[in-house]
Design a protein around this motif. Structure first.
Motif, PDB file in Angstrom:
ATOM      1  N   ALA A 163      14.943  78.216  -2.643  1.00 19.35           N
ATOM      2  CA  ALA A 163      14.358  77.327  -1.416  1.00 19.35           C
ATOM      3  C   ALA A 163      14.319  75.940  -2.052  1.00 19.35           C
ATOM      4  CB  ALA A 163      12.992  77.918  -0.953  1.00 19.35           C
ATOM      5  N   LYS A 164      13.649  75.833  -3.370  1.00 21.94           N
ATOM      6  CA  LYS A 164      13.503  74.330  -3.994  1.00 21.94           C
ATOM      7  C   LYS A 164      14.854  73.735  -4.252  1.00 21.94           C
ATOM      8  CE  LYS A 164      11.166  72.786  -8.085  1.00 21.94           C
ATOM      9  NZ  LYS A 164      10.275  73.018  -9.378  1.00 21.94           N
ATOM     10  N   GLU A 165      15.961  74.438  -4.538  1.00 19.06           N
ATOM     11  CA  GLU A 165      17.304  73.703  -4.909  1.00 19.06           C
ATOM     12  C   GLU A 165      18.043  73.412  -3.691  1.00 19.06           C
ATOM     13  OE1 GLU A 165      19.943  76.136  -7.287  1.00 19.06           O
ATOM     14  OE2 GLU A 165      18.159  76.821  -8.758  1.00 19.06           O
ATOM     15  N   PHE A 166      18.007  74.284  -2.632  1.00 17.55           N
ATOM     16  CA  PHE A 166      18.895  74.139  -1.464  1.00 17.55           C
ATOM     17  C   PHE A 166      18.049  73.640  -0.056  1.00 17.55           C
ATOM     18  CE2 PHE A 166      21.373  76.959  -4.117  1.00 17.55           C
ATOM     19  CZ  PHE A 166      22.428  76.314  -4.374  1.00 17.55           C
ATOM     20  N   GLU A 167      16.671  73.689  -0.320  1.00 17.11           N
ATOM     21  CA  GLU A 167      15.865  73.384   0.763  1.00 17.11           C
ATOM     22  C   GLU A 167      16.363  73.984   2.344  1.00 17.11           C
ATOM     23  OE1 GLU A 167      15.755  69.109   0.727  1.00 17.11           O
ATOM     24  OE2 GLU A 167      14.977  69.239  -1.454  1.00 17.11           O
ATOM     25  N   LYS A 168      16.944  74.816   2.430  1.00 16.76           N
ATOM     26  CA  LYS A 168      17.562  75.564   3.611  1.00 16.76           C
ATOM     27  C   LYS A 168      16.971  76.975   3.520  1.00 16.76           C
ATOM     28  CE  LYS A 168      20.666  72.579   4.530  1.00 16.76           C
ATOM     29  NZ  LYS A 168      20.831  71.748   5.536  1.00 16.76           N
ATOM     30  N   LEU A 169      16.325  77.623   2.629  1.00 19.59           N
ATOM     31  CA  LEU A 169      15.841  79.079   2.802  1.00 19.59           C
ATOM     32  C   LEU A 169      14.137  78.892   2.872  1.00 19.59           C
ATOM     33  CD1 LEU A 169      16.659  82.073   2.382  1.00 19.59           C
ATOM     34  CD2 LEU A 169      15.732  81.697   0.028  1.00 19.59           C
ATOM     35  N   GLU A 170      13.667  79.755   3.739  1.00 12.72           N
ATOM     36  CA  GLU A 170      12.120  79.838   3.917  1.00 12.72           C
ATOM     37  C   GLU A 170      11.908  81.329   4.107  1.00 12.72           C
ATOM     38  OE1 GLU A 170       9.086  79.043   7.413  1.00 12.72           O
ATOM     39  OE2 GLU A 170      11.095  78.281   7.995  1.00 12.72           O
ATOM     40  N   VAL A 171      10.802  81.481   3.297  1.00 12.50           N
ATOM     41  CA  VAL A 171      10.317  82.940   3.067  1.00 12.50           C
ATOM     42  C   VAL A 171       9.155  82.890   4.524  1.00 12.50           C
ATOM     43  CG1 VAL A 171       8.908  84.596   1.864  1.00 12.50           C
ATOM     44  CG2 VAL A 171      10.465  83.191   0.926  1.00 12.50           C
ATOM     45  N   LYS A 172       9.248  83.772   5.047  1.00 14.62           N
ATOM     46  CA  LYS A 172       8.225  83.726   6.234  1.00 14.62           C
ATOM     47  C   LYS A 172       6.970  84.634   6.079  1.00 14.62           C
ATOM     48  CE  LYS A 172      11.905  83.193   9.917  1.00 14.62           C
ATOM     49  NZ  LYS A 172      12.328  84.099  11.183  1.00 14.62           N
ATOM     50  N   ALA A 173       7.364  85.932   5.610  1.00 12.92           N
ATOM     51  CA  ALA A 173       6.341  86.833   5.398  1.00 12.92           C
ATOM     52  C   ALA A 173       7.030  88.028   4.374  1.00 12.92           C
ATOM     53  CB  ALA A 173       5.907  87.350   6.627  1.00 12.92           C
ATOM     54  N   GLY A 174       6.226  88.873   4.343  1.00  8.96           N
ATOM     55  CA  GLY A 174       6.705  89.949   3.285  1.00  8.96           C
ATOM     56  C   GLY A 174       5.672  91.218   3.609  1.00  8.96           C
ATOM     57  N   VAL A 175       6.145  92.448   3.098  1.00  5.79           N
ATOM     58  CA  VAL A 175       5.264  93.741   3.305  1.00  5.79           C
ATOM     59  C   VAL A 175       5.223  94.056   1.618  1.00  5.79           C
ATOM     60  CG1 VAL A 175       5.176  95.964   3.980  1.00  5.79           C
ATOM     61  CG2 VAL A 175       5.769  94.156   5.449  1.00  5.79           C
ATOM     62  N   LEU A 176       3.934  94.106   1.268  1.00  7.33           N
ATOM     63  CA  LEU A 176       3.986  95.035  -0.219  1.00  7.33           C
ATOM     64  C   LEU A 176       3.117  96.156   0.098  1.00  7.33           C
ATOM     65  CD1 LEU A 176       4.415  94.497  -3.210  1.00  7.33           C
ATOM     66  CD2 LEU A 176       2.580  93.280  -3.336  1.00  7.33           C
ATOM     67  N   ASP A 177       3.799  97.118  -0.453  1.00  7.11           N
ATOM     68  CA  ASP A 177       2.945  98.692  -0.352  1.00  7.11           C
ATOM     69  C   ASP A 177       2.244  98.898   0.959  1.00  7.11           C
ATOM     70  OD1 ASP A 177       3.698  99.314  -2.847  1.00  7.11           O
ATOM     71  OD2 ASP A 177       1.906  98.286  -3.830  1.00  7.11           O
TER      72      ASP A 177
END
Length: 171
Positions: free
Chosen positions: A98-112
């Protein structure tokens, strides 16, 4: 057509059940070569990235009983990241990409089975690699033994230094 949808959802369910985590990303604006690069980097980190219809993810999440709040993140062009290894490695790849290409965004996640925010995923990316954490833990565990060995060795070393000083003074 309905059977095909069920096959896709079953595959998605298998991925979600096998993985201790799932990260939801928005890949809007990524070109095909960039997306291939992202998949390659994630594969090296022990993870996989798949583009899936939001409706399929919602249906699979409901079957697996993931938090309903996850549905708020399932809009737009969504890709999910799953893996059987360390979530921090996947989070580091996503953060760097995301830092390199400025196009990807992490919205959320699920952990366990628990929902984590995009900020929490970024925090996971800041955690040192597993090997570094093990080395730090080993250092913490060994520290008392090292101090004890030094403490037990000190009277003999002190006596040896005292005798050496006495012998130098005699000469």
């Amino acid at each position: 057509m309905k059977e095909l949808k069920q096959v896709i959802i079953d595959d998605l369910l298998a991925r979600i059940n096998e993985s201790p985590y799932m990260l939801v990303t928005d890949y809007t604006g990524l070109t095909v070569p960039h997306f291939a690069e992202l998949r390659d980097r994630l594969r090296k980190a022990g993870s996989e990235c798949h583009v899936v219809k939001n409706a399929y993810v919602k249906r699979a999440a409901k079957e697996v009983e993931l938090p309903e709040e996850l549905n708020d993140s399932l809009s737009g062009q969504t890709a999910i990241v799953t893996g059987e290894e360390d979530i921090t490695a996947a989070a580091k790849v996503l953060k760097q990409f995301a830092k390199e290409f400025e196009k990807l965004e992490v919205k959320a996640g699920v952990l366990d089975g628990k929902l984590i925010s995009a900020d929490q995923v970024k925090e996971l990316a800041n955690i040192p690699p597993r090997e570094v954490l093990f080395a730090q833990l080993l250092g913490v565990i060994q520290a008392p033994a090292t101090k004890l060995a030094q403490l037990l060795n000190e009277p003999g070393a002190k006596t040896a230094r005292l005798m050496n000083a006495y012998s130098e003074k005699s000469e």
